[in-house]
Enzyme design. Structure first.
Site, PDB file in Angstrom:
ATOM      1  N   GLY A 169       2.225  -6.916  26.404  1.00  0.00           N
ATOM      2  CA  GLY A 169       3.155  -7.937  25.925  1.00  0.00           C
ATOM      3  C   GLY A 169       2.518  -8.907  24.973  1.00  0.00           C
ATOM      4  O   GLY A 169       1.779  -8.522  24.062  1.00  0.00           O
TER       5      GLY A 169
ATOM      6  N   ASN B 175       0.823  -1.211   0.000  1.00  0.00           N
ATOM      7  CA  ASN B 175       0.000   0.000   0.000  1.00  0.00           C
ATOM      8  C   ASN B 175       0.850   1.252   0.000  1.00  0.00           C
ATOM      9  O   ASN B 175       1.972   1.255   0.524  1.00  0.00           O
ATOM     10  CB  ASN B 175      -0.866   0.069   1.279  1.00  0.00           C
ATOM     11  CG  ASN B 175      -1.975  -0.964   1.284  1.00  0.00           C
ATOM     12  OD1 ASN B 175      -2.398  -1.445   0.240  1.00  0.00           O
ATOM     13  ND2 ASN B 175      -2.445  -1.300   2.478  1.00  0.00           N
TER      14      ASN B 175
ATOM     15  N   ASP C 149       2.962  -5.820  12.462  1.00  0.00           N
ATOM     16  CA  ASP C 149       3.594  -6.416  11.271  1.00  0.00           C
ATOM     17  C   ASP C 149       5.086  -6.639  11.518  1.00  0.00           C
ATOM     18  O   ASP C 149       5.648  -7.669  11.122  1.00  0.00           O
ATOM     19  CB  ASP C 149       3.414  -5.493  10.050  1.00  0.00           C
ATOM     20  CG  ASP C 149       1.972  -5.068   9.854  1.00  0.00           C
ATOM     21  OD1 ASP C 149       1.063  -5.847  10.227  1.00  0.00           O
ATOM     22  OD2 ASP C 149       1.743  -3.953   9.343  1.00  0.00           O
TER      23      ASP C 149
ATOM     24  N   THR D 271      -0.732 -11.073  20.422  1.00  0.00           N
ATOM     25  CA  THR D 271      -0.068  -9.834  20.853  1.00  0.00           C
ATOM     26  C   THR D 271      -1.064  -9.021  21.674  1.00  0.00           C
ATOM     27  O   THR D 271      -2.257  -8.946  21.345  1.00  0.00           O
ATOM     28  CB  THR D 271       0.447  -9.029  19.644  1.00  0.00           C
ATOM     29  OG1 THR D 271      -0.655  -8.742  18.777  1.00  0.00           O
ATOM     30  CG2 THR D 271       1.499  -9.800  18.875  1.00  0.00           C
ATOM     31  N   LEU D 272      -0.554  -8.419  22.770  1.00  0.00           N
ATOM     32  CA  LEU D 272      -1.437  -7.761  23.739  1.00  0.00           C
ATOM     33  C   LEU D 272      -1.061  -6.294  23.941  1.00  0.00           C
ATOM     34  O   LEU D 272      -1.328  -5.722  24.995  1.00  0.00           O
ATOM     35  CB  LEU D 272      -1.359  -8.517  25.078  1.00  0.00           C
ATOM     36  CG  LEU D 272      -1.684 -10.022  25.019  1.00  0.00           C
ATOM     37  CD1 LEU D 272      -1.259 -10.734  26.296  1.00  0.00           C
ATOM     38  CD2 LEU D 272      -3.183 -10.220  24.781  1.00  0.00           C
ATOM     39  N   GLY D 273      -0.412  -5.682  22.935  1.00  0.00           N
ATOM     40  CA  GLY D 273      -0.042  -4.271  23.026  1.00  0.00           C
ATOM     41  C   GLY D 273       0.854  -4.007  24.219  1.00  0.00           C
ATOM     42  O   GLY D 273       1.875  -4.673  24.418  1.00  0.00           O
TER      43      GLY D 273
ATOM     44  N   GLY E  35       5.584   6.105  10.948  1.00  0.00           N
ATOM     45  CA  GLY E  35       5.607   5.504   9.620  1.00  0.00           C
ATOM     46  C   GLY E  35       5.487   4.004   9.709  1.00  0.00           C
ATOM     47  O   GLY E  35       5.300   3.438  10.792  1.00  0.00           O
TER      48      GLY E  35
ATOM     49  N   LYS F  98       0.182  -4.404   5.238  1.00  0.00           N
ATOM     50  CA  LYS F  98       0.655  -5.374   6.234  1.00  0.00           C
ATOM     51  C   LYS F  98       1.681  -6.319   5.623  1.00  0.00           C
ATOM     52  O   LYS F  98       2.678  -6.679   6.252  1.00  0.00           O
ATOM     53  CB  LYS F  98      -0.521  -6.147   6.827  1.00  0.00           C
ATOM     54  CG  LYS F  98      -1.464  -5.236   7.606  1.00  0.00           C
ATOM     55  CD  LYS F  98      -2.544  -5.968   8.315  1.00  0.00           C
ATOM     56  CE  LYS F  98      -3.648  -5.028   8.767  1.00  0.00           C
ATOM     57  NZ  LYS F  98      -3.209  -3.835   9.498  1.00  0.00           N
TER      58      LYS F  98
HETATM   59  O1  RIB Z   1      -0.606  -2.687   9.808  1.00  0.00           O
HETATM   60  C1  RIB Z   1      -0.381  -1.397   9.291  1.00  0.00           C
HETATM   61  C2  RIB Z   1      -0.727  -1.363   7.836  1.00  0.00           C
HETATM   62  O2  RIB Z   1      -2.120  -1.584   7.696  1.00  0.00           O
HETATM   63  C3  RIB Z   1      -0.484  -0.035   7.169  1.00  0.00           C
HETATM   64  O3  RIB Z   1       0.823   0.070   6.658  1.00  0.00           O
HETATM   65  C4  RIB Z   1      -1.592   0.061   6.139  1.00  0.00           C
HETATM   66  O4  RIB Z   1      -1.148   0.070   4.828  1.00  0.00           O
HETATM   67  C5  RIB Z   1      -2.525  -1.108   6.433  1.00  0.00           C
HETATM   68  O5  RIB Z   1      -2.366  -2.143   5.546  1.00  0.00           O
END
Ligand code: RIB
Length: 290
Positions: free
Chosen positions: A210, A10, A239, A205-207, A274, A39
């Site tokens: 942890g 994306n 990700d 995953t729990l933010g 970002g 992702k």
């Molecule tokens: O997990 C984050 C991603 O979700 C972003 O980079 C966006 O493009 C969406 O796919």
């Protein structure tokens, strides 16, 4: 071994906002930027930065050449990214002052992958290679079926959550990664706890709390604390976690060690604004005081 990643690509259009707007509200952003995201692309970059050989299987439109070039620069094998007759996927992302986000996706080319393209990519795979996927492309179930028949390890990050998409691939999975909300949604859809799923390893995953690893073969369930950092942007942190987790496992790390590596990578990631463009490399992780 190689990671074949069937994943979205994306353009992320990011707007900094003091808080996420409510329905019907108009809110001025305090900053705007564009970067590489998706992702799938984020996971490919995390894998490459962790030193893995990663083959990205995906699609962009003619407007997406810059994204493919950028993935190549970041060390991703881009030979199996097709150019299709649809606009490149993009995401409108609002990030608030606490680093939380809200995302609207336009899937575009990400839903135009052909079975032939995927088969061509998987023709280069061997038993023991990894097949990774998320939920922002088409053709997941057919591709995972083929990858499983080839003896590949099948890893799935169930995001964005869609119960029917998860159900379609569940019997093929070796590793399932999902967040707490997705885990609750999956439990509601299947009518029982995720511990009873036919998947060997489940990582939730729990933010800020942890993460939890469940090994359904042994019944072992382990909790890992989060690394305390002050987040400025959580986009792509999950990700990054998944990419580094698989990179660690691919290098032969035991699950606990791979989760430790992935947690450090994700902790650095939330301190950066970002997505794919700012994913830390192994040197960043080594040098970070976490
Ligand atoms: O997990 C984050 C991603 O979700 C972003 O980079 C966006 O493009 C969406 O796919």
């Amino acid at each position: 071994m190689t990671v074949f990643n069937l994943g979205s690509i994306n353009a992320d259009l990011v707007y900094q906002v003091p808080r996420l707007p409510g329905p019907g509200e108009t809110l001025a952003s305090t900053g705007a930027s564009r970067g590489l995201g998706g992702k799938g692309a984020n996971m490919s970059v995390a894998l490459a930065r962790a030193g893995c050989h990663v083959v990205h299987i995906g699609a962009v439109g003619v407007d997406g050449a810059w994204a493919v070039e950028r993935l190549l620069e970041y060390g991703v094998d881009t030979r199996f990214i097709s150019t299709v007759d649809a606009p490149t996927g993009h995401a409108y992302i609002m990030v608030d002052d606490d680093g939380e986000n809200a995302i609207v996706l336009f899937p575009g080319a990400n839903l135009e992958l052909s079975g032939d393209d995927i088969n061509r990519a998987l023709a280069g795979a061997i038993s023991g290679d990894n097949f990774l996927m998320q939920n922002e492309t088409n053709a997941q179930a057919e591709s995972a079926t083929r990858a499983s028949a080839l003896g590949m390890r099948i890893v799935y990050a169930a995001a964005p959550f869609d119960a029917s998409a998860v159900m379609a691939v569940l019997p093929l999975l070796d590793i399932l990664v999902l967040n707490a909300v997705e885990a609750a949604q999956l439990e509601e859809a299947i009518g029982h706890n995720i511990e009873a799923l036919p998947v060997r390893d489940i990582v939730v995953t729990l933010g800020a709390d942890g993460c939890r690893w469940i090994n359904t073969d042994t019944g072992v369930m382990l909790d890992f604390p989060a690394i305390p950092v002050t987040p400025v942007d959580t986009t792509g942190a999950g990700d990054t976690f998944t990419g580094y987790l698989l990179a660690g496992l691919d290098r032969g790390m035991p699950m606990q060690q791979a989760i430790g590596l992935a947690s450090r990578a994700a902790a650095i990631m939330v301190t950066r604004r970002g997505a794919a463009d700012v994913i830390p490399d192994l040197k960043d992780i080594h040098n970070a005081r976490l």
